[in-house]
Design an enzyme around this catalytic site. Sequence first.
Site, PDB file in Angstrom:
ATOM      1  N   LYS A   9       0.846  -1.195   0.000  1.00  0.00           N
ATOM      2  CA  LYS A   9       0.000   0.000   0.000  1.00  0.00           C
ATOM      3  C   LYS A   9       0.889   1.257   0.000  1.00  0.00           C
ATOM      4  CE  LYS A   9      -3.841  -2.352   2.370  1.00  0.00           C
ATOM      5  NZ  LYS A   9      -4.585  -2.463   3.650  1.00  0.00           N
ATOM      6  N   TYR A  49     -12.258  -3.451  -2.942  1.00  0.00           N
ATOM      7  CA  TYR A  49     -12.760  -3.411  -1.567  1.00  0.00           C
ATOM      8  C   TYR A  49     -14.290  -3.381  -1.528  1.00  0.00           C
ATOM      9  CZ  TYR A  49      -8.003  -2.682   0.182  1.00  0.00           C
ATOM     10  OH  TYR A  49      -6.685  -2.834   0.518  1.00  0.00           O
ATOM     11  N   ASN A 112      -1.697  -0.146   7.376  1.00  0.00           N
ATOM     12  CA  ASN A 112      -1.141  -1.476   7.656  1.00  0.00           C
ATOM     13  C   ASN A 112      -0.302  -2.074   6.524  1.00  0.00           C
ATOM     14  OD1 ASN A 112      -3.253  -2.106   6.004  1.00  0.00           O
ATOM     15  ND2 ASN A 112      -4.327  -3.427   7.459  1.00  0.00           N
ATOM     16  N   HIS A 115      -1.679  -5.417   1.413  1.00  0.00           N
ATOM     17  CA  HIS A 115      -2.924  -6.160   1.175  1.00  0.00           C
ATOM     18  C   HIS A 115      -2.564  -7.533   0.619  1.00  0.00           C
ATOM     19  CE1 HIS A 115      -6.903  -7.242  -0.369  1.00  0.00           C
ATOM     20  NE2 HIS A 115      -6.246  -7.715  -1.408  1.00  0.00           N
ATOM     21  N   GLU A 126      -9.475 -10.662  -7.480  1.00  0.00           N
ATOM     22  CA  GLU A 126      -8.628  -9.472  -7.343  1.00  0.00           C
ATOM     23  C   GLU A 126      -7.562  -9.427  -8.439  1.00  0.00           C
ATOM     24  OE1 GLU A 126      -7.323  -9.645  -3.258  1.00  0.00           O
ATOM     25  OE2 GLU A 126      -9.322  -9.151  -2.518  1.00  0.00           O
TER      26      GLU A 126
END
Length: 149
Positions: A9, A49, A112, A115, A126
């Site tokens: 990310k 998402y 965080n 992913h 995805e």
Amino acid sequence: MDRTFVMVKPDGVQRGLAGEIISRFEAKGLKLVGAKLELLPEERVVEQYREHLEKPFFPGLKAYIMSGPCFLMVWEGKGAVAVVRRMVGATNPAEAAPGSIRGDFALDIGRNVIHASDSPESAVRELGIHFEAEDLVGYSRIDEPVLYE
Ligand code: UDP
Ligand code: MG
């Protein structure tokens, strides 16, 4: 062999963690079959998402993911989806096990670092959002004969 979709990310890219993260998956024995650095368009963030669209954290999540470039990857190997999720660690880095990527490199659930697909079905979905079939490269790693029984 199983394939999984993984993405460093924007916080991970900005903090210079992409190389360390790639190294961990490489050392595990997983094979990189696709990769690209990209500023994600809104449609693909929403699609990735979609299960979280109605959650209170979604607007913040979308802004975070679109705040800078992401490093998108596809990794292949035996049980790759579950293996990578364990290496990534719990969603909240404060609870992620030491030794996991989130456990070692993050503090806040909203930052965080990484992913990874949570099931083989999510991985297929995805992967399809972010990569064309011709973007993925099939090849043998020279160490495969000693990696697998
Ligand atoms: N997220 C957040 N706040 C929350 C829950 C999730 O900001 O309370 C973000 C976080 O970046 C997380 C992502 O939304 O990685 C997707 O949430 P999910 O529960 O699917 O976690 P993951 O599969 O990434 O571990
Ligand atoms: Mg998830």
